[in-house]
Structure formats: structure tokens, C-alpha cells
Design an enzyme around this catalytic site. Structure first.
Site, PDB file in Angstrom:
ATOM      1  CG  HIS A 268      -2.054   0.865   1.285  1.00  0.00           C
ATOM      2  ND1 HIS A 268      -2.423   1.682   0.246  1.00  0.00           N
ATOM      3  CD2 HIS A 268      -2.927   1.165   2.302  1.00  0.00           C
ATOM      4  CE1 HIS A 268      -3.462   2.420   0.616  1.00  0.00           C
ATOM      5  NE2 HIS A 268      -3.775   2.137   1.863  1.00  0.00           N
ATOM      6  CG  HIS A 307      -4.512   0.334  -8.135  1.00  0.00           C
ATOM      7  ND1 HIS A 307      -5.835   0.310  -7.764  1.00  0.00           N
ATOM      8  CD2 HIS A 307      -3.901   1.206  -7.307  1.00  0.00           C
ATOM      9  CE1 HIS A 307      -6.012   1.144  -6.761  1.00  0.00           C
ATOM     10  NE2 HIS A 307      -4.859   1.702  -6.456  1.00  0.00           N
ATOM     11  CG  ASP A 363       2.902   4.205  -4.181  1.00  0.00           C
ATOM     12  OD1 ASP A 363       2.944   5.344  -3.698  1.00  0.00           O
ATOM     13  OD2 ASP A 363       2.166   3.297  -3.757  1.00  0.00           O
TER      14      ASP A 363
HETATM   15  N1  CMC Z   1       4.403  -7.241 -10.313  1.00  0.00           N
HETATM   16  C1  CMC Z   1       4.247  -8.460 -10.895  1.00  0.00           C
HETATM   17  N2  CMC Z   1       3.071  -9.105 -10.980  1.00  0.00           N
HETATM   18  C2  CMC Z   1       2.006  -8.509 -10.471  1.00  0.00           C
HETATM   19  C3  CMC Z   1       2.083  -7.240  -9.852  1.00  0.00           C
HETATM   20  C4  CMC Z   1       3.338  -6.615  -9.795  1.00  0.00           C
HETATM   21  N3  CMC Z   1       3.479  -5.403  -9.229  1.00  0.00           N
HETATM   22  N4  CMC Z   1       0.862  -6.867  -9.415  1.00  0.00           N
HETATM   23  C5  CMC Z   1       0.045  -7.862  -9.741  1.00  0.00           C
HETATM   24  N5  CMC Z   1       0.718  -8.855 -10.389  1.00  0.00           N
HETATM   25  C6  CMC Z   1       0.165 -10.093 -10.956  1.00  0.00           C
HETATM   26  C7  CMC Z   1      -0.114 -11.116  -9.861  1.00  0.00           C
HETATM   27  O1  CMC Z   1       0.988 -11.971  -9.669  1.00  0.00           O
HETATM   28  C8  CMC Z   1      -1.317 -11.828 -10.429  1.00  0.00           C
HETATM   29  O2  CMC Z   1      -0.859 -12.707 -11.433  1.00  0.00           O
HETATM   30  P1  CMC Z   1      -1.572 -14.159 -11.611  1.00  0.00           P
HETATM   31  O3  CMC Z   1      -2.984 -13.856 -11.957  1.00  0.00           O
HETATM   32  O4  CMC Z   1      -0.808 -14.819 -12.713  1.00  0.00           O
HETATM   33  O5  CMC Z   1      -1.422 -14.844 -10.296  1.00  0.00           O
HETATM   34  C9  CMC Z   1      -2.094 -10.730 -11.154  1.00  0.00           C
HETATM   35  O6  CMC Z   1      -1.106  -9.748 -11.516  1.00  0.00           O
HETATM   36  C10 CMC Z   1      -3.154 -10.071 -10.297  1.00  0.00           C
HETATM   37  O7  CMC Z   1      -2.525  -9.577  -9.109  1.00  0.00           O
HETATM   38  P2  CMC Z   1      -3.148  -9.622  -7.660  1.00  0.00           P
HETATM   39  O8  CMC Z   1      -2.049  -9.692  -6.662  1.00  0.00           O
HETATM   40  O9  CMC Z   1      -4.225 -10.655  -7.586  1.00  0.00           O
HETATM   41  O10 CMC Z   1      -3.854  -8.191  -7.626  1.00  0.00           O
HETATM   42  P3  CMC Z   1      -4.362  -7.456  -6.330  1.00  0.00           P
HETATM   43  O11 CMC Z   1      -5.478  -6.599  -6.791  1.00  0.00           O
HETATM   44  O12 CMC Z   1      -4.626  -8.401  -5.212  1.00  0.00           O
HETATM   45  O13 CMC Z   1      -3.091  -6.591  -5.910  1.00  0.00           O
HETATM   46  C11 CMC Z   1      -1.558  -4.831  -5.695  1.00  0.00           C
HETATM   47  C12 CMC Z   1      -2.953  -5.230  -6.161  1.00  0.00           C
HETATM   48  C13 CMC Z   1      -1.433  -3.299  -5.784  1.00  0.00           C
HETATM   49  C14 CMC Z   1      -1.366  -5.236  -4.214  1.00  0.00           C
HETATM   50  C15 CMC Z   1      -0.499  -5.509  -6.574  1.00  0.00           C
HETATM   51  O14 CMC Z   1      -0.660  -5.102  -7.920  1.00  0.00           O
HETATM   52  C16 CMC Z   1       0.925  -5.246  -6.108  1.00  0.00           C
HETATM   53  O15 CMC Z   1       1.430  -5.950  -5.224  1.00  0.00           O
HETATM   54  N6  CMC Z   1       1.614  -4.204  -6.679  1.00  0.00           N
HETATM   55  C17 CMC Z   1       2.929  -3.831  -6.229  1.00  0.00           C
HETATM   56  C18 CMC Z   1       2.837  -2.990  -4.975  1.00  0.00           C
HETATM   57  C19 CMC Z   1       2.356  -1.587  -5.273  1.00  0.00           C
HETATM   58  O16 CMC Z   1       2.837  -0.937  -6.179  1.00  0.00           O
HETATM   59  N7  CMC Z   1       1.413  -1.102  -4.442  1.00  0.00           N
HETATM   60  C20 CMC Z   1       0.899   0.256  -4.560  1.00  0.00           C
HETATM   61  C21 CMC Z   1      -0.537   0.281  -4.934  1.00  0.00           C
HETATM   62  S1  CMC Z   1      -1.062   1.921  -5.465  1.00  0.00           S
HETATM   63  C22 CMC Z   1      -0.946   2.912  -4.050  1.00  0.00           C
HETATM   64  C23 CMC Z   1      -1.883   2.522  -2.989  1.00  0.00           C
HETATM   65  O17 CMC Z   1      -3.087   2.778  -3.133  1.00  0.00           O
HETATM   66  O18 CMC Z   1      -1.428   1.991  -1.977  1.00  0.00           O
END
Ligand code: CMC
Length: 428
Positions: A268, A307, A363
Site C-alpha cells: 500500500h 492496482h 507510487d
Molecule cells: N508485479 C508483478 N506481478 C504482479 C504485480 C506486480 N506489481 N501486481 C500484480 N501482479 C500479478 C499477480 O501476480 C497476479 O498474477 P496471476 O494472476 O498470474 O497470479 C495478477 O497480476 C493479479 O494480481 P493480484 O495480486 O491478484 O492483484 P491485487 O489486486 O490483489 O493486488 C496490488 C494489487 C497493488 C497489491 C499488486 O498489484 C501489487 O502488489 N503491486 C505492487 C505494490 C504496489 O505498487 N502497491 C501500490 C498500490 S497503489 C498505491 C496505494 O493505493 O497503496
């Protein structure tokens, strides 16, 4: 039969149920009538991480994640970033309308009047170790503020609520600046309310007794815009924490300490810090393809990408990228920018990211600007928290006034043991 209903057939019993659809939503509680035996608990939904559950009705922030649209109270983020100020946006989020000249002047004056913090709180900040993470200090300081303002417990009194809003928005930058000065071993600068919100914050961070000290207006403006971009993002993890804690009628300081703690995590608000570490680890443009391969093998995440809601370019990231160049006119260009731009280019052409709709989020570029402005990495999530504070407060006020809201208390699917007899220690 009305069209605005959903007909559900339970194939276990053959029984059909009709539940109303309002705002593209069915009420989870309407599923409880679906049962096999009369004394069954009834059907529930299972939704870890709340990926498809609306926890509230809100009129504050609108996001269309597929189209990359973000609006506060109906106003597009691009217009607010271009024409508004952070405190005006805070007013808009909390009261729902843009202020008149007089309302804005009064609002700014009330907040800037509350920038001084209690000396007991200053003493508390001094007790942290020199290398304490400033986010840990911020979380603790916000929680401690509840002990200084016990009347804040009267959460149903709108006058008392407003007073806490002035206090929180006024005092957070002071706490953040003191946390920073503490770690670098410099004396704290007391607030100067004539310098504006972001200007005063930069002054408290930087001032070292220079007779000709002036806040750089470009940097103050950039910070103000960054705060606007972070000001609210509907039911994200920290805001949900704020609402969840406040649903027990806890005071806003205690609730906000929880929200700030939720923001601290690297998935986050801690992501901006993680992006910088990642860019440094990559080190050069030549190492990007190798890094992307590691992401695709799931060894690492591409921080600052992806996201839960945006399945398109995060509109905030687009604005931040523009501000970066304004800041670099004043500071030196951050060499990590070249790595970030190339990383974005390569990622956006790669099927792994395209097929998962992973785009840069807020970010991805913010940390590069903060670093160029001289902030240490562990201050980045603190800056996010300062920006998000009005959003947390607006959502809190909306929740307290919402007659539909109840104490936040999810259900579970229990899969554990039942009815075991206690085994004496000598028989295990
Ligand atoms: N790098 C590589 N793969 C990713 C990433 C990433 N940053 N984000 C998502 N994926 C992949 C994930 O592995 C999954 O693949 P599969 O379907 O093959 O298993 C798919 O994309 C869907 O991801 P998810 O984890 O189910 O998506 P989520 O909605 O649960 O997670 C997230 C959202 C923001 C936690 C995630 O994208 C992430 O960890 N991003 C990196 C951390 C980040 O930049 N966070 C800041 C968010 S914006 C500011 C805020 O509001 O906090």
C-alpha cells in the site's frame, strides 16, 4: 415480476429466491434466506480481500478503474491538480462542495492555527531511537494524540468532530517534520503558519537558522499537488481500516493510527519506498530485461505497478510524471528516472503485464520526486499519509453520519476442529 431483481435457484433444494438489485448490487444478507434445512444458518458470500464486496455507500471519490478515471466529489483529479490547492481539496472532500473565498480563508486559518503540537507529544517523539522508522513514529504519535484530546470520543457531535479535523490536519505535518528532524539529530522547527501548508512543512524540515531562508515555491507547489493526488482513493486498505476501527465509535486519532499503520505496508503506502529500493537494485538500464524476467518468474514484484482497481494507466501516475520534470528544474535530475522510464516502456510492451492489465500506479514515480527533493526513503510513506489524511477524515465523517453503517464485523467459514476434549499435559 420487477426487472430489478436476481432470481436464484438453489440446486440442492430446487427452491427459487428473488432478491432485489439496487445500484448494481445485491444485499449479502438477502442470501441468508437460502438454506436447505429450516435451522441452517443460511448462505453467505466468501470474499477474502473484499474484491467484490461494497462495504458502504459513498459520495466522496469515484474511480473507473477500466477507463483510468479518478474524481473527488465529481471533480476530475486532473483539474484539481492543475487549479486547486491541497487544503481546498481537503475542504471539498470533507464538506462535498468547493469553498467560497471566505470559507476557504476560514478553513485554512483554522487548520494553520492548529499546527503547534502539545509539548508532551514533542517529548514523546524525542524518546524514539535515532533510527526509528518515521512511519512508526507517526503511527504512535497519532495514537498518542487521542490521550491529549479526550473529548474526541464524542464522535456523534459534529462540532467536536470538526475540531479534531482542524487539529489532525494542522498537526500531522508538524509530527512528520519533527520525526524527520529527530532522526537527523537536528533541533525541531516550530511551525510558521504564514508559509502555507506545504511551505510550512518544508520549512519545518529544512530551516537551519539561515537569515535569508526562503521556501522554494516550485517545490512547495509540487508537494501540494502530490498531496492532492494522494488525498483520497475510496475504500483502499487504510481507509477501510479507518472505517473499520471507527465503526466501533473509537475516537478519530485511534482510528487514524490504525489507518496509518495499514498504509505503512509495502503493498500500500510503503510501495513508494519499495520502488526506490527496486530501482537502485536494478542499477542501470542494461539490467532491466533481467529484472523483468525475475518478475515474470515470480521471484520479485514490479513495485509501483498494478492496482486492485485500476486496470488502465493510473491517472495520478500520469500527473506525477509531469511534476517530476518541474521538480528536476530546481533539483538535479534523479538518475533513477531513466531506469523508471525504460522499465515502464519495457513492461508495457510485455505480454505478462499487458495480459494482467498491470500499469504504473501512483507510487511508481512519486518516490523519484521525493528523493530528488531530498527526502530519505523512509519518509515517503509519511508523505503519503499526510496527503491521505483528509480522505480518511472525510470517509470517517461520512461513515459516522450514515444510518446504514454498523460495527464492522465480517463472518468466517470455520474449517477447524470441533468438540475436542482437553488433553492433560502429561498425556500429549
Ligand atoms: N508485479 C508483478 N506481478 C504482479 C504485480 C506486480 N506489481 N501486481 C500484480 N501482479 C500479478 C499477480 O501476480 C497476479 O498474477 P496471476 O494472476 O498470474 O497470479 C495478477 O497480476 C493479479 O494480481 P493480484 O495480486 O491478484 O492483484 P491485487 O489486486 O490483489 O493486488 C496490488 C494489487 C497493488 C497489491 C499488486 O498489484 C501489487 O502488489 N503491486 C505492487 C505494490 C504496489 O505498487 N502497491 C501500490 C498500490 S497503489 C498505491 C496505494 O493505493 O497503496
Amino acid at each position: 415480476m420487477s426487472n430489478n431483481t436476481l432470481t436464484i435457484t438453489d440446486n440442492r433444494t430446487g427452491q427459487t429466491y428473488e432478491v432485489p438489485i439496487n445500484d448494481e448490487t445485491i444485499k449479502a444478507i438477502d442470501l441468508r434466506q437460502v438454506r436447505v434445512q429450516a435451522d441452517d444458518f443460511g448462505l453467505m458470500t466468501y470474499d477474502p480481500g473484499f474484491t467484490n464486496t461494497a462495504s458502504c455507500k459513498s459520495r466522496i471519490t469515484y474511480i473507473d478503474g477500466d477507463k483510468g478515471i479518478l474524481e473527488y466529489r465529481g471533480y476530475p483529479i486532473e483539474q484539481l491538480a492543475e487549479q486547486s490547492s491541497f487544503l481546498e481539496v481537503a475542504y471539498l472532500l470533507i464538506f462535498g462542495v468547493l469553498p467560497t473565498v471566505d470559507q476557504l480563508a476560514h478553513w485554512e486559518q483554522r487548520i494553520m492555527r492548529h499546527t503547534y503540537i502539545h509539548e508532551n507529544l514533542t517529548d514523546l517523539l524525542k524518546t524514539f531511537r535515532y533510527d526509528a522508522h518515521p512511519m512508526g513514529i507517526l503511527v504512535s504519535a497519532i495514537a498518542a494524540m487521542s490521550t491529549l484530546h479526550p473529548e474526541a470520543k464524542q464522535v456523534h457531535d459534529s462540532e467536536v468532530r470538526l475540531k479534531q479535523i482542524y487539529r489532525i490536519l494542522g498537526k500531522l505535518p508538524t509530527v512528520a517534520a519533527f520525526a524527520y528532524r529527530h532522526r537527523i539529530g537536528r533541533p525541531y522547527n516550530y511551525p510558521d503558519s504564514t508559509l502555507g501548508y506545504a511551505g510550512n512543512f518544508l520549512y519545518m524540515l529544512d530551516f537551519m537558522g539561515q537569515s535569508n531562508y526562503q521556501v522554494n515555491p516550485v517545490l512547495a507547489h509540487a508537494l501540494d499537488v502530490l498531496f492532492i493526488l494522494h488525498a483520497d482513493h475510496e475504500q483502499n486498505c487504510s481507509t477501510s481500516a479507518m472505517r473499520g476501527i471507527a465503526s466501533s465509535e473509537a475516537d478519530p486519532y485511534s482510528s487514524m493510527a490504525g489507518a496509518a499503520a495499514a498504509l505503512y505496508g509495502p503493498l500500500h503506502g510503503g510501495a513508494n519506498e519499495a520502488v526506490l529500493r527496486m530501482l537502485r537494485e536494478i542499477g542501470s538500464v542494461a539490467n532491466i530485461p533481467g529484472f523483468i524476467e525475475r518478475v515474470k518468474k515470480r521471484e520479485v514484484r514490479l513495485m509501483g505497478f498494478g492496482h486492485r482497481v485500476y486496470k488502465n494507466y493510473d491517472p495520478r501516475a500520469r500527473i506525477i510524471k509531469k511534476i517530476a520534470y518541474e521538480v528536476f528544474e530546481v533539483t538535479q535530475k534523479n538518475p533513477l528516472l531513466d531506469i523508471a522510464i525504460e522499465l515502464e516502456r519495457i513492461a508495457l510492451e510485455d505480454d505478462y503485464f499487458i495480459s494482467r492489465k498491470l500499469y504504473p500506479n501512483v507510487d511508481f514515480y512519486s518516490g523519484i520526486i521525493y528523493q530528488a527533493m531530498g527526502f530519505p526513503e523512509d519518509m515517503f510513506p509519511v508523505l503519503f499519509a499526510l496527503g491521505r489524511a483528509p480522505g480518511w477524515l472525510a470517509q470517517w465523517v461520512e461513515m459516522v453520519d450514515d444510518p446504514d453503517q454498523k460495527i464492522s464485523r465480517p463472518r468466517q467459514i470455520y474449517l477447524g476442529e470441533r468438540g475436542r476434549d482437553y488433553v492433560a499435559m502429561e498425556r500429549r
